[in-house]
Design a protein around this motif. Structure first.
Motif, short mmCIF file in Angstrom:
data_model
loop_
_atom_site.label_atom_id
_atom_site.label_comp_id
_atom_site.label_asym_id
_atom_site.label_seq_id
_atom_site.Cartn_x
_atom_site.Cartn_y
_atom_site.Cartn_z
N HIS A 89 0.81 -1.21 0.00
CA HIS A 89 0.00 0.00 0.00
C HIS A 89 0.84 1.26 0.00
O HIS A 89 0.41 2.30 -0.49
N TRP A 93 0.42 4.04 -2.94
CA TRP A 93 0.28 5.47 -2.69
C TRP A 93 1.32 6.24 -3.48
O TRP A 93 1.03 7.27 -4.08
N SER B 28 -5.06 4.53 -0.31
CA SER B 28 -3.75 4.43 -0.97
C SER B 28 -3.92 4.64 -2.47
O SER B 28 -2.95 4.85 -3.18
N PRO B 76 1.60 8.50 4.52
CA PRO B 76 2.37 7.25 4.44
C PRO B 76 3.49 7.12 5.47
O PRO B 76 4.00 6.02 5.65
#
Lengths: 123, 123
Positions: A89, A93, B28, B76
């Motif tokens: 993930h 992103w 994401s 993130p």
DNA sequence: AGGTTACTTCGCCACATGGCAAACCAACAT
DNA sequence: ATGTTGGTTTGCCATGTGGCGAAGTAACCT
């Protein structure tokens, strides 16, 4: 409540506790008996045992009893699975960001240029 | 009880829930409003909002309200931190295994050879 | 046999979490 | 102005978790 536990559920849940993470950290440097694990933490044996049960259920550690001591060892597969999930993930992103950047760069090529826009984030 | 929450505590705890992981997965691939996030899951808005709060507290997502809709986006860094922790301990475990293997190989060089010993694991 | 060691189980408590329904508030839309 | 939409708060409940002390069990030592 959250029944039908996926493997990751238990793995992440197990890692959410500092004591348990410390146990994992300790075991990543070698096997150990229950009492050896108990030492560094100022908690009772029953409590520690509960932690070990949780780690066992999560698949992060395996234990086996020989004589009256129970030895605990890390099982890295569950750790790897969790890491893989995170990695997937994160990269998802990042690649989205890349596409976005490319798109913006493209737009800007055709219009006027404003350098500040490049790093600005609207959230 | 587990007070004094380390960042990883909250991050892993947040990821321990399948709904929340689904939200992270969704985010994401791009930002989304609260109601958009709610759709795929058969749960009420209040419940979903709670999940979002948890994700916010854990630093995994950030939200901002414009008008009457609240947009959610992934952050993130927390994911990376968690991944780093996992990676560190996986490699620690692997390097220990390597040392052990080297040690066994060394011993076996000096003594008789038994191929089955190489892959045997006593737990 | 009797003591010591190393867990293990057994209540028990306090608190966080995941879920809901219902009422509520703030923006748009008409 | 009134309704609709999108979120938010407020109880409420059931379950899981982390912690303890006390008592129990199963090796091992002497």
């Amino acid at each position: 409540m959250a029944n039908q536990h996926h493997g990751l559920d238990r793995a992440f849940a197990a890692l959410a506790d500092p004591t348990r993470r410390a146990i994992v950290a300790r075991l990543s440097r070698g096997e150990a008996a229950v009492s050896a694990l108990a030492e560094p933490f100022a908690i009772g044996l029953p409590t520690l045992l509960k932690h070990i049960r949780v780690l066992e259920r999560s698949g992060l550690v395996a234990t086996a009893k020989s004589g009256r001591v129970r030895r605990c060892a890390l099982v890295p597969d569950a750790l790897r699975e969790a890491e893989a999930w995170l990695g997937a993930h994160i990269t998802a992103w990042e690649s989205r960001l890349d596409r976005l950047e490319a798109h913006l760069a493209d737009k800007e090529r055709k219009a006027g240029h404003d350098p500040a826009r490049d790093t600005r984030c609207d959230l």
